[in-house]
Design an enzyme around this catalytic site. Structure first.
Site, PDB file in Angstrom:
ATOM      1  N   GLY A 274      -6.941 -22.887 -21.203  1.00 46.14           N
ATOM      2  CA  GLY A 274      -5.632 -23.339 -21.655  1.00 46.14           C
ATOM      3  C   GLY A 274      -4.511 -22.717 -20.854  1.00 46.14           C
ATOM      4  CG  HIS A 275      -2.955 -18.290 -19.287  1.00 46.71           C
ATOM      5  ND1 HIS A 275      -1.845 -17.930 -20.011  1.00 46.71           N
ATOM      6  CD2 HIS A 275      -2.852 -17.649 -18.095  1.00 46.71           C
ATOM      7  CE1 HIS A 275      -1.103 -17.091 -19.294  1.00 46.71           C
ATOM      8  NE2 HIS A 275      -1.688 -16.906 -18.122  1.00 46.71           N
TER       9      HIS A 275
ATOM     10  CB  ILE B 263     -10.463 -27.375 -17.270  1.00 46.41           C
ATOM     11  CG1 ILE B 263      -9.367 -28.375 -16.880  1.00 46.41           C
ATOM     12  CG2 ILE B 263     -10.637 -26.323 -16.180  1.00 46.41           C
ATOM     13  CD1 ILE B 263      -7.972 -27.894 -17.145  1.00 46.41           C
TER      14      ILE B 263
ATOM     15  NE  ARG C  34     -11.932 -22.094 -30.617  1.00 47.41           N
ATOM     16  CZ  ARG C  34     -12.206 -21.654 -31.848  1.00 47.41           C
ATOM     17  NH1 ARG C  34     -11.271 -21.639 -32.780  1.00 47.41           N
ATOM     18  NH2 ARG C  34     -13.423 -21.249 -32.158  1.00 47.41           N
ATOM     19  CB  SER C  35     -10.439 -22.016 -23.109  1.00 48.05           C
ATOM     20  OG  SER C  35     -10.917 -23.153 -22.419  1.00 48.05           O
TER      21      SER C  35
ATOM     22  CE1 TYR D 133       4.503 -17.775 -24.170  1.00 39.24           C
ATOM     23  CE2 TYR D 133       6.883 -17.820 -23.975  1.00 39.24           C
ATOM     24  CZ  TYR D 133       5.677 -17.197 -23.741  1.00 39.24           C
ATOM     25  OH  TYR D 133       5.670 -15.996 -23.079  1.00 39.24           O
TER      26      TYR D 133
ATOM     27  N   GLY E 167      -8.329 -20.221 -27.541  1.00 35.10           N
ATOM     28  CA  GLY E 167      -7.817 -20.478 -28.893  1.00 35.10           C
ATOM     29  C   GLY E 167      -6.444 -19.899 -29.190  1.00 35.10           C
ATOM     30  CG  HIS E 168      -4.722 -16.849 -27.306  1.00 35.40           C
ATOM     31  ND1 HIS E 168      -6.086 -16.808 -27.220  1.00 35.40           N
ATOM     32  CD2 HIS E 168      -4.326 -15.556 -27.484  1.00 35.40           C
ATOM     33  CE1 HIS E 168      -6.497 -15.554 -27.324  1.00 35.40           C
ATOM     34  NE2 HIS E 168      -5.458 -14.773 -27.499  1.00 35.40           N
TER      35      HIS E 168
HETATM   36  C1  FAD Z   1      -1.111 -13.329 -28.414  1.00 37.85           C
HETATM   37  C2  FAD Z   1      -0.706 -14.308 -27.353  1.00 37.85           C
HETATM   38  C3  FAD Z   1      -0.183 -13.828 -26.159  1.00 37.85           C
HETATM   39  C4  FAD Z   1       0.190 -14.713 -25.138  1.00 37.85           C
HETATM   40  N1  FAD Z   1       0.705 -14.215 -23.971  1.00 37.85           N
HETATM   41  C5  FAD Z   1       1.022 -15.065 -22.972  1.00 37.85           C
HETATM   42  C6  FAD Z   1       1.506 -14.584 -21.725  1.00 37.85           C
HETATM   43  O1  FAD Z   1       1.651 -13.384 -21.521  1.00 37.85           O
HETATM   44  N2  FAD Z   1       1.816 -15.482 -20.771  1.00 37.85           N
HETATM   45  C7  FAD Z   1       1.668 -16.828 -20.965  1.00 37.85           C
HETATM   46  O2  FAD Z   1       1.943 -17.593 -20.051  1.00 37.85           O
HETATM   47  N3  FAD Z   1       1.222 -17.306 -22.135  1.00 37.85           N
HETATM   48  C8  FAD Z   1       0.884 -16.468 -23.131  1.00 37.85           C
HETATM   49  N4  FAD Z   1       0.426 -16.972 -24.313  1.00 37.85           N
HETATM   50  C9  FAD Z   1       0.283 -18.421 -24.451  1.00 37.85           C
HETATM   51  C10 FAD Z   1      -1.008 -18.918 -23.830  1.00 37.85           C
HETATM   52  O3  FAD Z   1      -0.903 -18.936 -22.433  1.00 37.85           O
HETATM   53  C11 FAD Z   1      -1.282 -20.336 -24.291  1.00 37.85           C
HETATM   54  O4  FAD Z   1      -1.435 -20.355 -25.680  1.00 37.85           O
HETATM   55  C12 FAD Z   1      -2.534 -20.906 -23.624  1.00 37.85           C
HETATM   56  O5  FAD Z   1      -2.520 -22.299 -23.710  1.00 37.85           O
HETATM   57  C13 FAD Z   1      -3.768 -20.329 -24.247  1.00 37.85           C
HETATM   58  O6  FAD Z   1      -4.929 -20.745 -23.637  1.00 37.85           O
HETATM   59  P1  FAD Z   1      -6.267 -20.622 -24.493  1.00 37.85           P
HETATM   60  O7  FAD Z   1      -7.368 -21.168 -23.684  1.00 37.85           O
HETATM   61  O8  FAD Z   1      -6.398 -19.245 -25.034  1.00 37.85           O
HETATM   62  O9  FAD Z   1      -5.897 -21.533 -25.745  1.00 37.85           O
HETATM   63  P2  FAD Z   1      -6.552 -22.784 -26.449  1.00 37.85           P
HETATM   64  O10 FAD Z   1      -5.952 -22.792 -27.808  1.00 37.85           O
HETATM   65  O11 FAD Z   1      -8.028 -22.761 -26.352  1.00 37.85           O
HETATM   66  O12 FAD Z   1      -6.021 -24.001 -25.606  1.00 37.85           O
HETATM   67  C14 FAD Z   1      -4.648 -24.304 -25.428  1.00 37.85           C
HETATM   68  C15 FAD Z   1      -4.495 -25.779 -25.047  1.00 37.85           C
HETATM   69  O13 FAD Z   1      -5.246 -26.074 -23.875  1.00 37.85           O
HETATM   70  C16 FAD Z   1      -6.296 -26.983 -24.162  1.00 37.85           C
HETATM   71  N5  FAD Z   1      -7.522 -26.478 -23.530  1.00 37.85           N
HETATM   72  C17 FAD Z   1      -8.106 -25.281 -23.733  1.00 37.85           C
HETATM   73  N6  FAD Z   1      -9.177 -25.140 -22.953  1.00 37.85           N
HETATM   74  C18 FAD Z   1      -9.279 -26.273 -22.241  1.00 37.85           C
HETATM   75  C19 FAD Z   1     -10.206 -26.722 -21.257  1.00 37.85           C
HETATM   76  N7  FAD Z   1     -11.237 -25.966 -20.876  1.00 37.85           N
HETATM   77  N8  FAD Z   1     -10.033 -27.949 -20.728  1.00 37.85           N
HETATM   78  C20 FAD Z   1      -9.008 -28.725 -21.135  1.00 37.85           C
HETATM   79  N9  FAD Z   1      -8.103 -28.350 -22.044  1.00 37.85           N
HETATM   80  C21 FAD Z   1      -8.225 -27.128 -22.601  1.00 37.85           C
HETATM   81  C22 FAD Z   1      -6.433 -26.978 -25.659  1.00 37.85           C
HETATM   82  O14 FAD Z   1      -6.980 -28.187 -26.160  1.00 37.85           O
HETATM   83  C23 FAD Z   1      -5.016 -26.744 -26.105  1.00 37.85           C
HETATM   84  O15 FAD Z   1      -4.283 -27.938 -26.059  1.00 37.85           O
HETATM   85  C24 FAD Z   1       0.042 -16.109 -25.337  1.00 37.85           C
HETATM   86  C25 FAD Z   1      -0.474 -16.576 -26.546  1.00 37.85           C
HETATM   87  C26 FAD Z   1      -0.842 -15.700 -27.556  1.00 37.85           C
HETATM   88  C27 FAD Z   1      -1.384 -16.227 -28.856  1.00 37.85           C
END
Ligand code: FAD
Ligand code: NAG
Ligand code: NAG
Length: 524
Positions: A178-179, A236, A105-106, A470, A108-109
């Site tokens: 994740g993003h 990553i 988790r990075s 998404y 958590g979105h």
């Molecule tokens: C409120 C909200 C607004 C958003 N707005 C946008 C937007 O404007 N544009 C857009 O493109 N997307 C948007 N999103 C979607 C967002 O880009 C994705 O949910 C993204 O995957 C989130 O990354 P995270 O690290 O926060 O999530 P996480 O839940 O931590 O990770 C998402 C996925 O990536 C994996 N992962 C995370 N970190 C790593 C790592 N370090 N190495 C390997 N794998 C990893 C996780 O296991 C999971 O499968 C939004 C989401 C939310 C909830």
């Protein structure tokens, strides 16, 4: 006599071999392995079992969907919070040895909670401590730790230069890890493409616990983590990205129309204008079910960011979209960093410092998202039918994000992110609610599916495309991680890039260490 004894021996042997082949992973053995690898002092500061006082608050701190934050939701056997790359490597090595699955988790979105929930015994590696951002203005690049948020990144860039930015998401608490690995789009997409397009190096811990940079991982592996998502290929640690130039002054606007005030015509026209206009202009169209004088209706809202001043924007829109009737007084000029705040719904004038706030304001918010890509304008008549379906399913809003511009110039195979030329816009179907009851859950998930199904004739097909960031498990999940199973969601998310992702996965993670319900399968 001999026969029953044989049975007995077999039973004993079977149960013995079973427990030998698949011992239930134990927290104690994980702890032993970690202690041996990084020492007990480090272990006690970075490993949280459920009995630890901080376990619950760390778990919730980056759980951005209350659907996966219920008492009944499966919880990690331990949360590991690495302080340095070697800790991640140790977590990967030891989890495998002991038999725990790994969730990383990075921010958590993940909309389906895949970064912090699994129905197998698992540990969660929570990357929030690895959030360093180092900006190098000499070559306009930055190393960004996976645990950094987009808000931290934007703020750090701004503190070095008001005329640099980075094309990434709108929500400041989204995590880089994740993003960026999943694509990453925002208001600069038409000018500069997605986040993935600006990644020039990365550091990852692979399935063997080895720490690799771009050179070490090789070009195939590096290709896969630019759009193929994080969950399939390793953990990553950081991305090296190239910054992009933004003007000193940008302009934003927001225009709302009711159906009675030509909303349908505006929505129809927007579809062909948005992807074709000057790439300095990004627009988003919101279609929201509303009540007007107690009667269900739909509101059409157009929001935009123009990389230039208000005069330039008004001139452009009067040429390309006169029906909108945009005047200078409808526009607000500001710095790029202020537009970041504006899109994140902060009041104009808010200090950019709020971008450093990583607290979780979504912990009690229940959400469901789905996505689609639209490649030809939906006709007026069909829009009218859509309004009807939206009024009947009053919780589902549609956010339409324009494509075109730079996205038309990047080949589908350039990175693993496949949604390029030919897409007019992407739809995000969204529902948010606060009621924890199962009934509301079921009703809202059903509404999302009904509206998504209604849209079938109007959106991309074969494959029906979806945006991996998404996350939507309705489009298919893996249970055995076969090629065929993965194909359902794999071709939606990655189109023609699915096969190459499978080939790379097979090479870099043949034992399928990094997996989740929608990860890339291996192929023998
Ligand atoms: C409120 C909200 C607004 C958003 N707005 C946008 C937007 O404007 N544009 C857009 O493109 N997307 C948007 N999103 C979607 C967002 O880009 C994705 O949910 C993204 O995957 C989130 O990354 P995270 O690290 O926060 O999530 P996480 O839940 O931590 O990770 C998402 C996925 O990536 C994996 N992962 C995370 N970190 C790593 C790592 N370090 N190495 C390997 N794998 C990893 C996780 O296991 C999971 O499968 C939004 C989401 C939310 C909830
Ligand atoms: C994990 O295992 C690999 C070998 O596969 C080794 O190179 C690495 O050093 C190990 N990690 C740690 C922290 O010991
Ligand atoms: C633009 O602003 C004017 C004056 O504030 C207002 O009357 C008009 O409705 C606005 N136009 C749009 C398209 O929002």
């Amino acid at each position: 006599m001999a026969f029953p004894r044989l049975v007995l021996i077999c039973l004993v042997f079977l149960s013995f071999s079973f427990s030998w082949a698949a011992p239930a992973p134990s927290y104690q053995s994980l702890l032993q392995c970690l202690t041996k690898t990084i020492g007990s002092a480090k272990v006690s500061s970075i490993v949280l079992p459920p009995s630890n006082l901080n376990y619950k608050s760390v778990l919730i701190a980056r759980a951005h969907n209350a659907r996966f934050n219920r008492p009944t939701t499966p919880k990690p056997a331990a949360i590991i919070t690495p302080l340095e790359p070697a800790h991640v490597s140790a977590a990967v090595n030891c989890s495998q040895m002991v038999g725990f699955q790994i969730r990383t988790r990075s921010g958590g979105h993940d909309y389906e909670g895949l970064s912090y929930v699994s129905d197998m015994p698992f540990v969660m590696i929570d990357m929030f401590n690895l959030r360093d951002i180092t900006i190098n203005m000499a070559d306009e690049s930055a190393w960004v730790g996976a645990g950094a948020t987009l808000g931290q990144l934007y703020h750090n860039i701004f503190s070095k230069s008001p005329v640099h930015g980075f094309p990434a998401g709108v929500c400041p608490t989204v995590g880089a890890g994740g993003h960026i690995s999943g694509g990453g789009y925002g208001t600069l997409i038409r000018k500069f493409g997605v986040s993935t397009d600006h990644v020039v190096d990365a550091k990852i811990v692979d399935a063997n616990g080895k720490i690799l940079d771009r050179k070490g991982m090789g070009e195939d592996y590096f290709w896969a983590i630019r759009g193929g998502g994080g969950g399939s290929f390793g953990v990553i640690l950081a991305f090296k990205i190239k910054l992009v130039p933004v003007p000193k002054t940008v302009t934003v606007f927001r225009v709302e129309r009711s159906l009675a005030d030509k909303g349908t015509d505006i929505a129809f026209k927007w579809q062909s204008v948005a992807a074709a206009t000057d790439p300095n202009l990004f627009t988003r169209m919101l279609l929201q079910p509303v009540k007007i004088k107690n009667k269900p209706s739909v509101r059409v809202t157009i929001m935009g960011l123009f990389l230039g001043d208000a005069n330039g924007l008004v001139t452009l829109l009067n040429k390309d979209f006169p029906e909108l009737g945009l005047k200078k007084q409808n526009c607000t000029e500001m710095r790029w960093i202020d537009s970041v705040l504006w899109w994140a719904n902060y009041e104009i004038g808010t200090s950019p410092k709020v971008l450093l706030d990583t607290s979780n304001k979504d912990a009690t918010k229940f959400v469901k998202r789905k996505s689609d890509y639209v490649q030809k304008p939906i006709p007026i008549k069909s829009l009218e039918s859509l309004w009807k379906v939206m009024m009947e399913n009053g919780e589902v809003g549609l956010t339409c994000n324009s494509y075109g511009g730079k996205m038309n110039q990047i080949k589908e195979t350039e990175t693993a992110f496949a949604h390029r030329a030919g897409n007019l816009y992407k739809i995000q179907y969204s529902l948010n609610w606060n009621d924890p009851s199962k009934k509301t859950d079921d009703n809202n998930l059903k509404q999302a599916r009904v509206v998504h199904k209604f849209m079938t004739p109007y959106v991309s097909n074969n494959p029906r495309r979806a945006y991996m960031n998404y996350r939507d498990i309705d489009i298919g999940t893996a249970k055995t991680w076969s090629y065929a199973e993965g194909k359902s969601y794999g071709t939606s998310y990655f189109a023609g890039n699915y096969d190459r992702l499978v080939a790379i996965k097979t090479k870099v993670d043949p034992k399928n260490v990094f997996r989740n319900e929608q990860s890339i399968p291996t192929r023998k």
